[in-house]
Design a protein around this motif. Sequence first.
Motif, PDB file in Angstrom:
ATOM      1  N   ASP A  22      -1.059   3.796  -0.583  1.00  0.00           N
ATOM      2  CA  ASP A  22       0.013   4.320  -0.186  1.00  0.00           C
ATOM      3  C   ASP A  22       1.402   3.977   0.018  1.00  0.00           C
ATOM      4  O   ASP A  22       1.818   2.929  -0.148  1.00  0.00           O
ATOM      5  CB  ASP A  22       0.498   4.441   1.582  1.00  0.00           C
ATOM      6  CG  ASP A  22       1.581   5.096   2.257  1.00  0.00           C
ATOM      7  OD1 ASP A  22       2.103   5.649   1.501  1.00  0.00           O
ATOM      8  OD2 ASP A  22       1.570   5.729   2.932  1.00  0.00           O
ATOM      9  N   CYS A  25       4.509   2.508   1.744  1.00  0.00           N
ATOM     10  CA  CYS A  25       3.943   1.920   2.330  1.00  0.00           C
ATOM     11  C   CYS A  25       3.979   0.409   2.171  1.00  0.00           C
ATOM     12  O   CYS A  25       3.661   0.245   1.154  1.00  0.00           O
ATOM     13  CB  CYS A  25       2.510   1.850   2.865  1.00  0.00           C
ATOM     14  SG  CYS A  25       1.854   0.239   4.085  1.00  0.00           S
ATOM     15  N   CYS A  28       1.247  -1.767   1.941  1.00  0.00           N
ATOM     16  CA  CYS A  28       0.370  -1.443   0.979  1.00  0.00           C
ATOM     17  C   CYS A  28       0.728  -2.368  -0.314  1.00  0.00           C
ATOM     18  O   CYS A  28       0.553  -2.429  -1.164  1.00  0.00           O
ATOM     19  CB  CYS A  28       0.612  -0.065   0.893  1.00  0.00           C
ATOM     20  SG  CYS A  28      -0.154   0.698   2.155  1.00  0.00           S
ATOM     21  N   GLN A  50       0.311   9.452  -3.315  1.00  0.00           N
ATOM     22  CA  GLN A  50       1.086  10.630  -3.450  1.00  0.00           C
ATOM     23  C   GLN A  50       0.494  10.679  -4.452  1.00  0.00           C
ATOM     24  O   GLN A  50       1.930  11.956  -4.970  1.00  0.00           O
ATOM     25  CB  GLN A  50       2.282  10.218  -2.411  1.00  0.00           C
ATOM     26  CG  GLN A  50       2.618   9.942  -1.074  1.00  0.00           C
ATOM     27  CD  GLN A  50       1.954   8.683  -1.218  1.00  0.00           C
ATOM     28  OE1 GLN A  50       1.593   7.132  -1.776  1.00  0.00           O
ATOM     29  NE2 GLN A  50       2.113   7.686  -0.089  1.00  0.00           N
ATOM     30  N   ASP A  69      -3.394   6.543   5.147  1.00  0.00           N
ATOM     31  CA  ASP A  69      -2.078   5.686   4.832  1.00  0.00           C
ATOM     32  C   ASP A  69      -2.847   4.055   5.434  1.00  0.00           C
ATOM     33  O   ASP A  69      -2.401   3.305   5.524  1.00  0.00           O
ATOM     34  CB  ASP A  69      -1.145   5.284   5.924  1.00  0.00           C
ATOM     35  CG  ASP A  69      -1.538   5.756   7.595  1.00  0.00           C
ATOM     36  OD1 ASP A  69      -2.790   5.422   7.855  1.00  0.00           O
ATOM     37  OD2 ASP A  69      -1.467   5.512   8.904  1.00  0.00           O
TER      38      ASP A  69
END
Length: 76
Positions: A22, A25, A28, A50, A69
Amino acid sequence: MSNSHSSNILDLPDNKKIILFDGLCNLCEVSVQFVIKYDKKDIFRFVPLQSDLGKKIIKHIGLENKNIDSIILYEP
C-alpha cells in the motif's frame, strides 16, 4: 516457441519476488525500506498496489483490489 509463464503476461522478471504494498501506508513504506536495506541478494522488486502494474498483478492473481491495505508477496 516456449509456453508463456504467468510472469510473462505481466512482463515481470521470472527470477524476482514481487512485493505489492500500500503506497499510502506509512507502516508499509517502512517495511519496504527495511526489506530494501537487507535484500543483499537482490531478490525483491516492489510495486505499489495503487499503481497500474499493481492493479494488473492483483487482477492476474485473482484478488479483489478493494480495501487491500496490506503487503502481498507474489512469486511469479
